[in-house]
Design an enzyme around this catalytic site. Structure first.
Site, PDB file in Angstrom:
ATOM      1  CG  PHE A 250      -9.538 -10.099  11.511  1.00  0.00           C
ATOM      2  CD1 PHE A 250      -8.282 -10.477  11.965  1.00  0.00           C
ATOM      3  CD2 PHE A 250      -9.779 -10.125  10.153  1.00  0.00           C
ATOM      4  CE1 PHE A 250      -7.289 -10.860  11.076  1.00  0.00           C
ATOM      5  CE2 PHE A 250      -8.800 -10.515   9.260  1.00  0.00           C
ATOM      6  CZ  PHE A 250      -7.549 -10.888   9.723  1.00  0.00           C
ATOM      7  CD  GLN A 251      -7.155  -7.669   8.022  1.00  0.00           C
ATOM      8  OE1 GLN A 251      -8.040  -7.400   7.215  1.00  0.00           O
ATOM      9  NE2 GLN A 251      -5.974  -8.181   7.660  1.00  0.00           N
TER      10      GLN A 251
ATOM     11  CD  GLU B  27      -1.645  -2.418   1.603  1.00  0.00           C
ATOM     12  OE1 GLU B  27      -0.445  -2.631   1.874  1.00  0.00           O
ATOM     13  OE2 GLU B  27      -2.535  -3.298   1.729  1.00  0.00           O
TER      14      GLU B  27
ATOM     15  CG  MET C 140      22.604  11.838   3.024  1.00  0.00           C
ATOM     16  SD  MET C 140      23.751  13.014   2.294  1.00  0.00           S
ATOM     17  CE  MET C 140      22.740  13.748   1.024  1.00  0.00           C
TER      18      MET C 140
ATOM     19  CE  LYS D 263     -16.982  -6.849   3.996  1.00  0.00           C
ATOM     20  NZ  LYS D 263     -16.230  -8.063   4.395  1.00  0.00           N
TER      21      LYS D 263
HETATM   22  C1  TPP Z   1      12.464   5.519   5.033  1.00  0.00           C
HETATM   23  C2  TPP Z   1      13.770   6.142   5.379  1.00  0.00           C
HETATM   24  N1  TPP Z   1      14.597   5.530   6.255  1.00  0.00           N
HETATM   25  C3  TPP Z   1      15.796   6.092   6.560  1.00  0.00           C
HETATM   26  C4  TPP Z   1      16.184   7.270   6.007  1.00  0.00           C
HETATM   27  C5  TPP Z   1      17.511   7.903   6.376  1.00  0.00           C
HETATM   28  N2  TPP Z   1      18.406   7.980   5.205  1.00  0.00           N
HETATM   29  C6  TPP Z   1      18.526   9.108   4.472  1.00  0.00           C
HETATM   30  S1  TPP Z   1      19.549   8.926   3.157  1.00  0.00           S
HETATM   31  C7  TPP Z   1      19.870   7.332   3.563  1.00  0.00           C
HETATM   32  C8  TPP Z   1      20.793   6.504   2.713  1.00  0.00           C
HETATM   33  C9  TPP Z   1      20.223   6.248   1.374  1.00  0.00           C
HETATM   34  O1  TPP Z   1      21.019   5.289   0.716  1.00  0.00           O
HETATM   35  P1  TPP Z   1      20.888   5.045  -0.839  1.00  0.00           P
HETATM   36  O2  TPP Z   1      19.465   4.930  -1.220  1.00  0.00           O
HETATM   37  O3  TPP Z   1      21.769   3.932  -1.219  1.00  0.00           O
HETATM   38  O4  TPP Z   1      21.371   6.422  -1.451  1.00  0.00           O
HETATM   39  P2  TPP Z   1      22.819   7.113  -1.434  1.00  0.00           P
HETATM   40  O5  TPP Z   1      22.816   8.098  -0.301  1.00  0.00           O
HETATM   41  O6  TPP Z   1      23.844   6.041  -1.245  1.00  0.00           O
HETATM   42  O7  TPP Z   1      22.898   7.782  -2.752  1.00  0.00           O
HETATM   43  C10 TPP Z   1      19.171   6.955   4.725  1.00  0.00           C
HETATM   44  C11 TPP Z   1      19.269   5.640   5.378  1.00  0.00           C
HETATM   45  C12 TPP Z   1      15.265   7.876   5.116  1.00  0.00           C
HETATM   46  N3  TPP Z   1      15.522   9.071   4.554  1.00  0.00           N
HETATM   47  N4  TPP Z   1      14.099   7.287   4.809  1.00  0.00           N
END
Ligand code: TPP
Lengths: 549, 84
Positions: free
Chosen positions: A109-110, A47, A461, A159
């Site tokens: 349920f749900q 979803e 990042m 529902k």
């Molecule tokens: C749902 C979610 N979980 C954690 C983060 C924290 N976060 C921001 S950037 C990042 C790394 C992203 O890695 P990747 O997709 O490989 O991109 P890169 O930075 O290596 O280009 C994380 C874990 C986030 N922004 N969103």
């Protein structure tokens, strides 16, 4: 006719022909009505993915996106996407099934209190208690989603309401709407400020294009020549050939944009909100500037930065009203030279692929009206820095929430909204895996989405911050055991190719664009590459860390 | 500092939760809450007292946006004290 059939009828009356969702017990009557409805339903595989597709559909087209989920786990899976739409002001209507009213409140349920969950992630939410209210409530939901500052609206439908008999009488409801009163009372003052400014600067956010004011913006910048910068969501607002456009500002903004904003004496904020990723240290942001703030949301005015002059309402009316000739040729020349002096450099040594250069090549090669959907991380910032867009609708990036997993499903929505245009998902190896199940949706509907994975085998990042601010303690950011992405795509009948060297880029892009169907390009880069410049936390925007530091 | 808000809302089941959620999230403490249905039962008259050092417009501008809020007036704490 029953309530469920009425839901589909109202969707049609609202002009909706495309919806995204996933069935389950409490929404089965609506799925039964979908079976015979001309409204086309796209089955997602989670979803969250379905709702992101609805967001991609909405953001690339300007229409309201619609997604469906069942009660309980279906509805909770929507929450992240609703939050994303809330922070990025995306018009979205989410319809959830709920258990029958006879058992509501018994931990059936749900059963989960979806209305309660929705409070902080929607603009408004409804629980429909009777089939008589159904049409009016849905119409109201659409009106709320698209009016004023757009946002997500959730409609929870038990529902028994879906199954209740309703009369077929035409439903035409005038939803309660708060009129947008545009006050131009301060326009003389604004024109004076602009005319007298030595260093005016336009700071442009997503609000301009969402107000349909792109033509008015170009006129404004032509009549009041001044440099401009954009936020992540405003990218593509300024015509590509505008010589005084300095790029994105903020944490990973261009040097020219950040330096010039810090120096300006008048900041004209158009449909933006002084987000902390934009301002850096707020106390030190644009310290010499008076502010003119134009927005449709009264709560944004004086929220974080005081505005000497503010306008609320319709950007299309306000921009012409505040147009005034400027007198700042020295400043324009200064900004042009900043732009020249701090241009990007692509002369990266070695054979390995340098992502900024690869994205620049992608940008130059992609057809003009292509839509690029990003994920979150270093690759997202490189896209913002090194690709050019002709309209903000062509650059879909999760801005406010920064949600990994956004890109692939958003690209599905964009492709369905704009089948004639090329749609490219640029993802990281971490983000891609967050909604990878949507490859199943691409396969099923044979959607010719182009997927580019920029793979540094890291949560790049986060790794960059660990390197800079956590003493190189790389806690849980190694992804060197990634799956074979080309083989993964092949499992969904999507062809792909992996490249590692600079000299392979052009040929690989050519192959990707010539292939008529979906395609995955796996681009391996050096895990050491980082995003520059970077404004460290707590610093003023002029104190950027540069690559050579 | 205490601020007193008089608010007229639609009489929807979730409206009080919405007011309280925004109040908490925006960083204001609840110092009082009174609620009476309007005579037609379609609306509610609510007096909300909050305390915070933050400027009160940062809260009122957000509460104003709630779809079920029909009217919102700020009665300054001082005026309220005089009337009492
Ligand atoms: C749902 C979610 N979980 C954690 C983060 C924290 N976060 C921001 S950037 C990042 C790394 C992203 O890695 P990747 O997709 O490989 O991109 P890169 O930075 O290596 O280009 C994380 C874990 C986030 N922004 N969103």
């Amino acid at each position: 006719m029953n309530g469920a059939e009425l839901v589909l009828k109202v969707l049609q009356q609202q002009g909706v022909d495309t919806i995204f969702g996933y069935p389950g017990g409490a929404i089965m009557p609506i799925y039964d009505a979908i079976y015979a409805s001309p409204v086309k339903h796209y089955l997602c595989r989670h979803e969250q993915g379905g709702a992101f597709s609805a967001i991609g559909y909405a953001r690339s087209s300007g229409k309201v996106g619609v997604c469906l989920a069942t009660s309980g786990p279906g509805a909770t899976n929507l929450i992240t996407s609703l939050a994303d739409a809330m922070l990025d002001s995306v018009p979205l209507v989410a319809i959830t099934g709920q258990v029958s009213q006879a058992v509501m409140g018994t931990d059936a349920f749900q059963e989960i209190d979806v209305l309660g969950l929705s409070l902080s992630v929607t603009k408004h939410s409804f629980m429909v208690r009777s089939a008589d209210e159904l049409a009016a409530t849905l119409n109201e939901a659409f009106a709320i989603a698209r009016s004023g500052r757009p946002g997500p609206v959730l409609v929870d439908i038990p529902k028994d309401v879906q199954l209740a008999a309703v009369s077929e009488t035409e439903v035409s409801v005038q939803p309660r709407q708060r009129p947008i009163n545009t006050s131009l009372a301060q326009s003389t003052k604004a024109r004076q400020l602009i005319a007298n400014a030595n260093k005016p600067m336009a700071y442009i956010g997503g609000g301009v294009h969402m107000a349909g004011a792109m033509p008015q913006l170009q006129d404004f910048l032509a009549q009041c020549p001044m440099p401009s910068v954009t936020t992540l969501k405003g990218m593509g607002s300024v015509a590509k050939d505008n010589p005084y456009y300095l790029g994105m500002l903020g944490m990973h903004g261009t040097q020219a944009a950040n330096i010039a904003v810090q120096q300006c004496d008048l900041l004209i904020c158009l449909g933006a909100r002084f987000d902390d990723r934009v301002t850096g240290n707020l106390q030190k942001f644009a310290p010499k500037a008076k502010v003119i703030h134009v927005d449709i949301d009264p709560a944004e005015i004086n929220k974080v930065r005081f505005a000497q002059v503010s306008f609320l309402g319709d950007m299309q009316q306000i921009l012409p009203a505040i147009s005034s000739s400027t007198n700042c040729s020295d400043w324009l020349a200064h900004c042009s030279s900043l732009k020249q002096q701090h241009g990007w450099r692509y002369d990266h040594p070695g054979e390995r692929i340098y992502a900024p250069l690869m994205l620049k090549q992608l940008s130059e090669r992609m057809p003009d009206n292509s839509v690029v959907c990003c994920d979150v991380g270093q690759h997202q910032m490189w896209v913002a820095q090194h690709m050019r867009f002709s309209h903000p609708r062509n650059h879909l990036s999760s801005g406010g929430l920064g949600t990994m997993g956004f890109g692939l499903p958003a690209a599905i929505g964009a492709k369905l909204a704009r089948p004639q245009d090329t749609v490219i998902a640029v993802s990281g190896d971490g983000s891609f895996m967050m909604n990878v199940q949507e490859l199943g949706t691409i396969k099923r509907f044979r959607l010719p989405v182009k997927i580019v994975i920029i793979d540094n085998q890291r949560l790049g990042m986060v790794k960059q911050w660990q390197q800079l601010f956590f003493d190189e303690r790389y806690s849980e950011t190694d992804l060197s055991d990634n799956p074979d992405f080309v083989a993964l795509a092949a499992a969904f009948a999507i062809p792909g190719h992996c490249i590692t060297r600079k000299d392979e880029v052009e040929g690989a892009l050519e192959a990707m664009f010539t292939w008529p169907g979906p395609y995955l390009l796996h681009v391996r880069i050096d895990e050491k590459d980082n995003v520059w410049p970077l404004v460290p936390p707590g610093a003023a925007n002029e104190d950027m860390i540069l690559e050579s530091n | 500092m205490n601020h007193i808000l008089t608010i007229t809302t639609n009489n929807e089941a979730s409206v009080v939760e919405r007011l309280l959620q925004v109040t908490r999230y925006r960083g204001y403490q609840l110092a009082g809450l009174e609620l009476t249905p309007l005579s037609d039962m379609a609306g509610l008259s609510i007096t909300l007292t909050v305390s915070s050092d933050k400027p009160i417009h940062l809260l009122t501008s957000q509460l104003h946006k709630l779809y079920d809020v029909r009217d919102l007036q700020l009665v300054s704490a001082d005026i309220a004290a005089l009337r009492a």
